[in-house]
Every structure is written in C-alpha cells, then in structure tokens.
Design a protein around this motif. Structure first.
Motif, short mmCIF file in Angstrom:
data_model
loop_
_atom_site.label_atom_id
_atom_site.label_comp_id
_atom_site.label_asym_id
_atom_site.label_seq_id
_atom_site.Cartn_x
_atom_site.Cartn_y
_atom_site.Cartn_z
N SER A 122 0.87 -1.18 0.00
CA SER A 122 0.00 0.00 0.00
C SER A 122 0.90 1.22 0.00
CB SER A 122 -0.93 0.02 1.22
OG SER A 122 -0.17 0.04 2.42
N GLY A 123 0.40 2.33 -0.56
CA GLY A 123 1.25 3.50 -0.62
C GLY A 123 0.54 4.73 -1.14
N MET A 124 1.21 5.85 -1.02
CA MET A 124 0.67 7.09 -1.56
C MET A 124 1.80 7.97 -2.05
SD MET A 124 -0.50 9.22 1.81
CE MET A 124 0.64 9.60 3.16
N PHE A 184 2.68 2.45 -6.90
CA PHE A 184 1.93 3.29 -7.83
C PHE A 184 0.49 2.79 -7.99
CE2 PHE A 184 6.21 4.02 -10.21
CZ PHE A 184 6.63 4.85 -9.19
N GLU A 185 0.32 1.47 -8.03
CA GLU A 185 -1.02 0.91 -8.20
C GLU A 185 -1.88 1.16 -6.96
OE1 GLU A 185 -4.24 -1.40 -9.88
OE2 GLU A 185 -2.74 0.07 -10.50
N SER A 186 -1.28 1.03 -5.77
CA SER A 186 -2.03 1.33 -4.55
C SER A 186 -2.47 2.79 -4.55
CB SER A 186 -1.17 1.04 -3.32
OG SER A 186 -1.83 1.45 -2.14
N HIS A 187 -1.58 3.69 -4.91
CA HIS A 187 -1.96 5.10 -4.97
C HIS A 187 -3.10 5.31 -5.97
CE1 HIS A 187 -1.49 9.48 -4.87
NE2 HIS A 187 -1.69 9.43 -6.18
N ARG A 188 -3.00 4.66 -7.12
CA ARG A 188 -4.05 4.79 -8.14
C ARG A 188 -5.41 4.34 -7.60
NH1 ARG A 188 -6.32 2.10 -12.84
NH2 ARG A 188 -5.54 0.09 -12.11
N GLN A 189 -5.38 3.37 -6.68
CA GLN A 189 -6.62 2.85 -6.09
C GLN A 189 -6.94 3.52 -4.76
OE1 GLN A 189 -7.25 -1.40 -6.12
NE2 GLN A 189 -5.87 -1.71 -7.85
N GLY A 190 -6.39 4.70 -4.53
CA GLY A 190 -6.72 5.46 -3.33
C GLY A 190 -6.10 4.95 -2.06
N LYS A 215 -5.46 1.75 -1.40
CA LYS A 215 -5.92 0.39 -1.11
C LYS A 215 -4.74 -0.59 -1.10
CE LYS A 215 -8.86 -3.23 -3.11
NZ LYS A 215 -9.75 -3.57 -4.25
N ILE A 216 -4.82 -1.61 -0.24
CA ILE A 216 -3.83 -2.68 -0.25
C ILE A 216 -3.98 -3.50 -1.53
CG2 ILE A 216 -3.07 -4.82 0.86
CD1 ILE A 216 -3.89 -3.59 3.54
N VAL A 217 -2.88 -3.66 -2.26
CA VAL A 217 -2.91 -4.47 -3.48
C VAL A 217 -2.03 -5.69 -3.27
CG1 VAL A 217 -3.40 -2.53 -5.00
CG2 VAL A 217 -1.03 -3.10 -4.50
N GLU A 218 -2.48 -6.82 -3.78
CA GLU A 218 -1.74 -8.07 -3.60
C GLU A 218 -0.84 -8.35 -4.78
OE1 GLU A 218 -4.61 -11.12 -2.84
OE2 GLU A 218 -4.99 -10.44 -0.77
N PHE A 219 0.22 -9.12 -4.50
CA PHE A 219 1.15 -9.56 -5.54
C PHE A 219 0.88 -11.01 -5.90
CE2 PHE A 219 3.58 -6.18 -3.33
CZ PHE A 219 3.80 -5.34 -4.40
N PRO A 220 1.05 -11.37 -7.18
CA PRO A 220 1.43 -10.50 -8.30
C PRO A 220 0.33 -9.53 -8.66
CG PRO A 220 0.89 -12.69 -9.09
CD PRO A 220 0.88 -12.77 -7.60
N LEU A 221 0.71 -8.36 -9.15
CA LEU A 221 -0.24 -7.34 -9.52
C LEU A 221 -1.08 -7.78 -10.72
CD1 LEU A 221 2.08 -4.19 -9.41
CD2 LEU A 221 0.46 -4.92 -7.63
N GLN A 222 -2.33 -7.41 -10.71
CA GLN A 222 -3.16 -7.63 -11.89
C GLN A 222 -2.77 -6.67 -13.01
OE1 GLN A 222 -7.34 -7.57 -10.96
NE2 GLN A 222 -7.18 -9.25 -9.49
#
Length: 393
Positions: free
Chosen positions: A215-217, A369-375, A377-384
C-alpha cells in the motif's frame, strides 16, 4: 591473457603432463552501452577487465565518439554502432547491458537472450514494468539463460553476518524493516526507482524472498498526486509523479517493510539507508558505504543513559576489523557479481540477484503506484496491472 591467469596456467603446466594440460580460453563478453543515454552504468563495462576468466571482445554504442572511447577503454574490443549486429556477429557467451536508462533494457536483454548468450548482467533498475519482466523471464527460461541484475548489495559478505545476528537472537525479535531514499532533489517517485530499488531489493532478501502485498501514496508538494502531476520520468523511467512517497509492504515471512522518500528533506546522503529494527537492537545498512553496515545494540525504544555504540559489520563479522578490503572492492566494482554469474552459468544455478529477484523489485515499485491509483488500497502480488499504473491514473 591476464597476468594472474598466465601465472596460474604456467604453474599448472609445470605440474601436469603435456597430454593433460590445456589452457582454458577466457569467456567472451560483449558490452552494450549508449553514451548520452545512460552511458555504461556504474562500471559495468570495465568490470570484466578485472575478471581473469573473461575477455571483452566487442562493444556496441550508438554514439560514435562514445564508441571510439569505449573500444580504447576496453582494450581494443571490436566496436559496433548497432548492438543487434554485434550480438549476431559475435554471439558472445556473456553480455553486459550497461545503460542506466531502463527503457532500453528490455530490448537489449531480449536481443542478448535470442542471440544465445549464456549469462547476462544488467544495470538497475531492471525494466520499466512487470509486463517487461514477465516476457524476459519467459524468454530466459526457454533458452536457459542466466540473468543477473546489478543490485550489488546482494553480493556483500556482510549479509551473512547480519543473518547470523538474526538467527542467534542477538538482534532480538525482528519487528520491522525500514528503508529511506536519499532525500535529494529526486525525492519521491524518481528516488524510489533509481535508488530505492536497492532498498526494496533488500526487503526481499530479509523478507523471505518476495512481497505479499503493498500500500502507498504519492504526494506532490504535500498534496495527493493526480493525473495532472504525472510526467515522463527522467532517465527513461516511464510515467512518474510525486516528490514524496510513503509505502508499506507485507513480506512473505510476515515482516512489514516501510519505505519513504521526500525531496530535499535535509538528510542527504546520510539518510539513504536500510534498517532492520529488532527488540534488542538495530542494524543500519548505508548503501555503498565502508563499512556498509552497523549494529546498534539495545532496545530501540528505551532511552539510554550513555551514547549507544554503532558497531561496524565487516566482511569478517560484527565488530571485527576489515582484513579483506579486496572483497569489498569487488562488491563495489561488480567483480563479485560477475564472478557469481560465471559460477551460476557453469553450475546451472541462480545468480545471487537473479532475474526473478529483479522482477520483484520492479513489481514492488509499481505496486506502490497501483495502490496510490486505487486510493491507498492494499494491493496483492502479483499485480493484476502489469503496465506502469501511473500511466492509467
């Protein structure tokens, strides 16, 4: 023939009958550089001159003056303006992909694989997005090519002594991993890619080999990054934004790793480091320093009555004098990595920092970057999302 190789061969010749003795020819290396577009990285061309078992036979550079200088620097290696022509003409066993700009790495590494190279050493950052990693992993697996990436900290002998600190319990319970960017004018997204990739790579080493989620911003001047903030990044990095980044990773062994980078935060260059926070002390790894790491014993949350010692961690161990400076120099000049790659090819094993390690590093950065794009949100690996998410913000 290099002097040490000649002396070793001469000594062997005195001990072996002529029917048994044979000189092993050096392994041919081709170098790909690009003057003005990432050049030759941090000595990824000249490193091979320091390895007895290798010989640079060719170099490619699209810049004429750069090519002329490279052929002289590389002791008369044959020069080519086009690396594709070089690879198919020379068909080298080993290829060094040197430019710092990662937008060239995919095509160069793929060309080297398809030309039949047995081993490839590539500058970091490896590639620009997980999709490029996927394609190169598939190609390398198909051809049996060993690919190593220049996260040279992975070759440092101090790592094994930090492992022992953890395994022995002297560091106590490991609570978290922390990393910080250099905090200069590149702070934020660029710092994460260019310098933070070293730290994220160490997260994987101490975090069980791979990440589970992120997760990140990203912020620009204190405000959340929006589509309008996304620009084409320097050094061929692709879509980029933010002069401040904060990220959290859950690693495979259950540890949580935190990374931050803020432009011009006043800590450069000393703040650029990786830390292991334990209940009985802290290990601090300053990238590319000598000594590279220190152990600070004591509960990190308990005020000390006296100054806490920063105990150096050398190639010999914790608190021991460095008696083998040559081994440290071989980390800095990539000789340790090059030698490891030779061994990986001959032994059909993975390099210490192989293509999958580098791919996780790329995916972790894109995960922020993907977490930031999703506000956030926690994103799991591997990324979709396999492209750079900032391109779709």
């Amino acid at each position: 023939m290099k002097r040490r190789t000649f002396l070793a061969a001469s000594s062997a010749a005195l001990l072996l009958p002529s029917s048994v003795y044979a000189i092993v020819p050096p392994r041919p290396v081709a170098v790909i550089g690009h003057t003005g577009r990432g050049n030759y990285g941090h000595g990824l061309d000249t490193m091979w001159l320091k390895i007895d078992e290798t010989q640079v036979v060719a170099v490619a550079d699209a810049d004429p003056r750069g090519l002329s200088l490279a052929t002289k620097r590389l002791e008369g290696a044959k020069g080519f303006a086009d690396y594709q022509v070089m690879l198919h003409t020379i068909k080298p066993e080993y290829v060094a992909v040197c430019p710092r700009h990662p937008d060239q790495h995919f095509d160069m590494v793929l060309a080297a694989i398809e030309a039949g190279a047995k081993g490839i050493y590539c500058e970091k950052p490896f590639v620009r997005n997980p999709a490029e990693s996927d394609a190169l992993i598939a190609a390398a697996n198909k051809r049996g090519t060993k690919v190593a990436v220049a996260h040279r900290n992975r070759y440092h002998p101090a790592l094994e002594h930090i492992d022992k600190l953890i395994e022995s319990g002297e560091l106590g319970k490991v609570l978290e991993l922390r990393g910080k960017g250099k905090g200069d004018h590149r702070g934020g997204g660029e710092d994460l890619w260019v310098l933070g990739s070293h730290i994220v790579n160490l997260f994987c080493y101490f975090g069980g080999g791979k990440p589970m989620s992120a997760s990140g911003m990203l912020l620009q001047d204190g405000k959340l990054v929006t589509r309008e903030d996304v620009k084409r990044g320097n050094e061929g990095l692709g879509p980029l934004a933010g002069n401040e980044v904060h990220a959290r990773f859950l690693m495979d062994n259950g540890l949580v790793a935190y990374y931050e980078s803020i432009a011009n935060d006043g800590t450069s260059p000393d703040g650029y480091c990786f830390q292991i926070i334990g209940s009985k002390g802290i290990v601090t790894w300053h990238i590319d320093r000598d000594p590279v790491a220190h152990f600070t014993p004591g509960n990190p949350y308990n005020p000390a009555n006296t100054p806490r010692k920063w105990i150096p961690i050398t190639s010999q161990g914790v608190g021991k004098e460095e008696t083998d400076p040559g081994s440290i120099q071989e980390v800095h000049n990539h000789v340790a990595a090059g030698t490891d790659l030779l061994g990986a090819v001959s032994g059909n094993s993975a390099p210490k920092c192989d293509i999958q390690d580098a791919a996780w590093t790329v995916e972790m950065i894109c995960g922020v970057f993907e977490s930031h794009r999703q506000g956030g949100k926690i994103v799991e690996f591997p990324l979709q999302e396999r492209e750079n998410p900032l391109g779709k913000l």
